[in-house]
Scaffold this active site. Structure first.
Site, short mmCIF file in Angstrom:
data_model
loop_
_atom_site.label_atom_id
_atom_site.label_comp_id
_atom_site.label_asym_id
_atom_site.label_seq_id
_atom_site.Cartn_x
_atom_site.Cartn_y
_atom_site.Cartn_z
N GLU A 143 -37.91 -44.34 -26.93
CA GLU A 143 -37.79 -45.68 -25.76
C GLU A 143 -37.60 -44.83 -24.48
O GLU A 143 -38.18 -45.41 -23.56
CB GLU A 143 -36.57 -46.62 -26.11
CG GLU A 143 -37.15 -47.45 -27.35
CD GLU A 143 -38.34 -48.09 -27.36
OE1 GLU A 143 -38.82 -48.81 -26.00
OE2 GLU A 143 -38.90 -48.31 -28.33
N GLU A 220 -47.69 -45.65 -27.21
CA GLU A 220 -46.80 -45.65 -28.46
C GLU A 220 -47.00 -44.27 -28.95
O GLU A 220 -45.88 -43.50 -29.45
CB GLU A 220 -47.01 -46.97 -29.08
CG GLU A 220 -46.58 -48.09 -28.75
CD GLU A 220 -45.07 -48.30 -28.64
OE1 GLU A 220 -44.35 -47.64 -29.06
OE2 GLU A 220 -44.92 -49.15 -27.41
#
Length: 305
Positions: A143, A220
């Site tokens: 993250e 991602e």
């Protein structure tokens, strides 16, 4: 902006620039069509859209936390969670983000904020209960990679046009269903103009949807790679991915639906077992592809490549 030790990704940077450029073109055409067909409302629409964009850009972190029922926690409230974040900060040389916890059994995490100084990393209570510290470190490193790569801010801006176009399309269709297209007493030109605006909005929404989804899938993979290289533990991130994906499949459908609006920002999408979606519309790459990349990185690290 602080320079971090996260691995840079030229592919991600080029994709972000291309996405913003193409969305800019779509936005110009969209606004041009709006001005031509609805000139009396053009100024008002542009002002409202501008205010909405500024609000989304500057307050996205607060709005996302509020929607996810998350709250910022202090080191005294969550010492172990802050400890993991502090380790990542030491490894990455990145500014420490605000740390938040969302009260949800859906095991997930997300990062939000327009830059590193205003970033927030949030984990759900469901994730904290299910992951060990090493796996949690992998997820949080992932993250925080989004923040370091600046793709969180780009995704926030990129989603703006799609949101506006989608709202105009929905309101236009509702107006038409309530009689805007079919009322005999209405001016036919008004109905035609409304139809053109709705069509232009629908096209703009479709294009922005596909562009942001393609960028989301690549970012991602980029965050997975950066986190694995930073921590040196791709197997821990792979374990977290496998565990979270399996646990999400056991979450009640009602809880998953309430979280799906934030799938583009989540560590892994909130979809249950058996759900299938075309790769063209997915916010995340397939789990197998993410695990294969991590396995390749693990092999490279073991060989000292």
């Amino acid at each position: 902006m602080a320079r971090t030790r996260y691995a840079s990704d030229r592919g991600l940077t080029s994709r972000m620039l291309l996405t913003m450029f193409l969305l800019g073109l779509v936005y110009v055409v969209f606004v041009g069509a709006f001005i031509v067909f609805v000139p009396e409302w053009a100024v008002v629409a542009l002002v409202v859209a501008g205010l909405f964009l500024l609000a989304q850009y500057f307050f996205s972190d607060r709005m996302t936390l509020f929607a996810m029922r998350g709250r910022v926690v202090s080191p005294q409230e969550a010492p172990e969670l802050h400890g993991v974040v502090d380790r990542i900060v030491a490894m990455s040389n990145a500014p420490k983000p605000k740390v938040a916890i969302a009260d949800s059994d859906v095991p997930n995490a997300f990062a939000t904020g327009r830059n590193q100084k205003n970033a927030v990393v949030c984990v759900t209570t469901g994730l904290l209960r299910r992951l060990d510290p090493v796996e949690l470190e992998g997820v949080l490193a992932h993250e925080m990679a989004h923040v370091a790569h600046r793709d969180v801010a780009v995704m926030t801006i990129a989603s703006f046009l799609g949101i506006c176009a989608g709202m105009i399309t929905r309101f236009g269709l509702q107006f038409g269903l309530w009689g805007g297209f079919g009322s005999r007493g209405r001016d036919q030109n008004t109905g035609l103009i409304l139809l053109v605006v709705v069509a232009a909005s629908a096209v703009a929404y479709a294009i922005s949807f596909l562009l942001t989804r393609a960028l989301s899938r690549y970012r991602e993979l980029s965050a997975d790679r950066a986190a694995a290289l930073l921590t040196g533990r791709p197997s821990a991130l792979a374990s977290a991915l496998t565990k979270v994906s399996g646990e999400i499949a056991r979450i009640p459908t009602q809880d998953l639906r309430s979280a799906q609006a934030f799938n583009a920002f989540f560590f892994t999408p909130a979809f249950g077992r058996g759900f299938s979606v075309s790769s063209l519309f997915s916010t995340h790459p397939p789990l197998d592809k993410r695990l294969a990349q991590l396995s390749k990185i693990s092999d490279q690290l073991s060989r000292g490549v």
